[in-house]
Design an enzyme around this catalytic site. Structure first.
Site, PDB file in Angstrom:
ATOM      1  N   TYR A 142       0.685  -1.156   0.031  1.00 45.03           N
ATOM      2  CA  TYR A 142      -0.029  -0.082   0.066  1.00 45.03           C
ATOM      3  C   TYR A 142       0.751   1.217   0.123  1.00 45.03           C
ATOM      4  O   TYR A 142       0.405   2.251  -0.571  1.00 45.03           O
ATOM      5  CB  TYR A 142      -0.796   0.005   1.332  1.00 45.03           C
ATOM      6  N   LYS A 189       3.779 -15.401   3.025  1.00 40.78           N
ATOM      7  CA  LYS A 189       3.988 -15.720   1.803  1.00 40.78           C
ATOM      8  C   LYS A 189       5.483 -16.192   1.811  1.00 40.78           C
ATOM      9  O   LYS A 189       6.305 -15.782   0.901  1.00 40.78           O
ATOM     10  CB  LYS A 189       3.577 -15.072   0.583  1.00 40.78           C
ATOM     11  N   ASP A 222      -2.058 -18.502   0.860  1.00 44.26           N
ATOM     12  CA  ASP A 222      -3.038 -19.244  -0.049  1.00 44.26           C
ATOM     13  C   ASP A 222      -3.884 -20.293   0.705  1.00 44.26           C
ATOM     14  O   ASP A 222      -4.990 -20.554   0.761  1.00 44.26           O
ATOM     15  CB  ASP A 222      -2.579 -19.696  -1.279  1.00 44.26           C
ATOM     16  N   ASP A 246      -6.090  -6.898   4.306  1.00 41.30           N
ATOM     17  CA  ASP A 246      -7.168  -6.491   3.740  1.00 41.30           C
ATOM     18  C   ASP A 246      -8.189  -7.578   3.023  1.00 41.30           C
ATOM     19  O   ASP A 246      -9.252  -7.611   3.277  1.00 41.30           O
ATOM     20  CB  ASP A 246      -6.742  -5.537   2.450  1.00 41.30           C
ATOM     21  N   ASP A 250     -11.891  -9.332   4.459  1.00 39.43           N
ATOM     22  CA  ASP A 250     -13.458  -9.323   3.628  1.00 39.43           C
ATOM     23  C   ASP A 250     -13.787 -10.452   3.705  1.00 39.43           C
ATOM     24  O   ASP A 250     -14.915 -11.104   3.667  1.00 39.43           O
ATOM     25  CB  ASP A 250     -13.030  -8.873   2.262  1.00 39.43           C
TER      26      ASP A 250
HETATM   27  C1  IPM Z   1     -10.165  -1.394   4.336  1.00 35.47           C
HETATM   28  C2  IPM Z   1     -10.665  -0.729   2.953  1.00 35.47           C
HETATM   29  C3  IPM Z   1      -9.646  -0.007   2.507  1.00 35.47           C
HETATM   30  C4  IPM Z   1      -8.291  -0.642   2.671  1.00 35.47           C
HETATM   31  C5  IPM Z   1      -9.665   0.922   1.337  1.00 35.47           C
HETATM   32  C6  IPM Z   1     -11.004   1.655   1.366  1.00 35.47           C
HETATM   33  C7  IPM Z   1      -8.499   1.932   0.970  1.00 35.47           C
HETATM   34  O1  IPM Z   1     -10.773  -1.964   2.014  1.00 35.47           O
HETATM   35  O2  IPM Z   1     -10.124  -0.839   5.171  1.00 35.47           O
HETATM   36  O3  IPM Z   1     -10.330  -2.731   4.320  1.00 35.47           O
HETATM   37  O4  IPM Z   1      -8.065  -1.262   1.240  1.00 35.47           O
HETATM   38  O5  IPM Z   1      -7.675  -0.884   3.511  1.00 35.47           O
HETATM   39 MG    MG Z   2     -10.475  -3.767   2.660  1.00 36.14          MG
END
Ligand code: IPM
Ligand code: MG
Length: 369
Positions: A142, A189, A222, A246, A250
């Protein structure tokens, strides 16, 4: 207790969910005689709409002076269509994380028995999931050096990690593991990446020197992504770098059914930013149907951070109560659907009242919806 809080509602459903969590915070303030001085400021597309940068300097300054930041959501699809746009709303959050040094992102992922049917997994895989993800937040892909060819043929994102950046979040994760099941899973990794090898050796050294009482498990990203859907209950505390964290967060959030319930904290040495894991969900913005629970539980995490554990616990109990009672916003497919603002009212009402009156409050709500 006196605290100053920078409130950044941001984009999409951000302002609606923040409005609900502020209601709950106000009730806590009155009931327990605290003083939370809240000041709002724009960030993301909301700032850009006023002709400001995604992170306006005045917003950053407010956050620097505050004890904590309460954050809504960021992102607006109007800026997604053109990949060449100079500024993106999301840059506001990334700049805020970097400028404030919020290096540790903490995401607790918990399943609710009542909501097991929402998960794409089988119900028996989903019950009793309770894990915490520690994601490094201010380095890696990032924030590495970025380069691109003027003609748009190639681009580079460098992944850089320094040992110290790995150590400081690892300490937090090990300490949390010590308070829980004494097991930490490092996800990396290390079979391919130099940064992966550095993560592994650094965490292994720290384990040996400072935390031999905690079991350290090593897992490749993975394989971890696969294990998280096969058998999510095996995890307790996961530690990982920025990009993997990240993605895994999710993934973990759909495993438990709805992303609308999950809060997070991002910490530096003495301040914290508290925000839902979910995004700005622009399709729902302004329609009073977003789920404010993730934002309300982010307030609970903030109160824990202030060492107000009884206050934080009460909010969590109220949320557990309403979920068990079959109440919820649309995304929770509940028995009784309520709006975003009704949810804020109801949780505030529960928190304000004696627990003995909760069942009757539930009954009277049924009559009004
Ligand atoms: C998160 C989000 C952020 C990230 C975005 C909105 C920049 O997806 O906080 O997980 O990628 O970190
Ligand atoms: Mg995110």
């Amino acid at each position: 207790m006196n605290k100053t809080i920078a409130v950044l509602p941001g984009d999409g459903i951000g302002p609606e969910v923040i409005a609900q969590s502020l209601k709950v915070l106000k009730v806590i303030e009155n009931k327990f005689q605290h003083r939370f001085e809240c000041t709002e400021a724009p960030i993301g597309a909301a700032a850009m709409a006023q002709g400001l940068e995604p992170l306006p300097p005045a917003t950053l300054e407010l956050c620097q002076k505050a004890d904590a930041v309460l954050f809504g959501a960021i992102g607006d699809p109007r800026y997604d269509k053109d990949p060449g746009t100079v500024f993106k709303p999301e840059q506001g959050l990334l700049d805020l994380r970097k400028s404030m040094g919020f290096f540790a992102n903490i995401r607790p992922i918990k399943s609710y028995r009542k909501l097991a049917a929402l998960s794409p997994l089988k119900e028996e895989q989903v019950h009793s999931i309770n894990l915490i993800l520690f994601r490094e937040l201010t380095a890696g892909l990032y924030f590495g050096k970025k380069q691109k060819d003027e003609e748009g043929r190639w681009a580079i994102d460098e992944c850089y990690y320094h040992q110290e950046e790995i150590e400081r979040i690892s300490h937090l994760a090990f300490r949390q593991a010590r308070l829980r099941k004494k097991k930490l899973t490092l996800v990396d990794k290390a079979n391919v990446l130099e940064t992966g090898k550095l993560w592994r050796s650094t965490v292994q050294n720290l384990h040996k020197s400072d935390y031999p009482d905690v079991e350290l498990e090593l897992m490749l990203i993975d394989h971890a992504a696969m294990q998280l859907v096969l058998n999510p209950r095996q995890f307790d505390v996961i530690l990982t770098e920025n990009m993997f964290g990240d993605i895994l967060s999710d993934e973990a959030s759909v495993v438990v059914g709805t992303i609308g319930l999950l809060p997070s904290a991002s910490l530096n040495e003495n301040q914290g930013l508290f925000e839902p894991i979910h995004g700005s969900y622009p399709q729902a913005a302004g329609r009073n149907l977003a789920n404010p629970i993730a934002s309300i539980l982010s307030v609970a995490m903030m109160l824990d951070f202030f060492d107000l554990t009884a206050e934080a616990g009460l909010i969590r109990e109220a949320v557990d109560f309403l979920i068990n009672e079959g109440l919820g916003t649309m995304d929770m497919a509940p028995r009784t659907i309520i709006t975003c603002s009704a949810m804020g009212e109801f949780v505030s009402g529960l928190v304000a009242s004696d627990k003995s009156s909760w069942p009757s409050m539930r009954k009277s709500l049924d009559k009004t919806v």
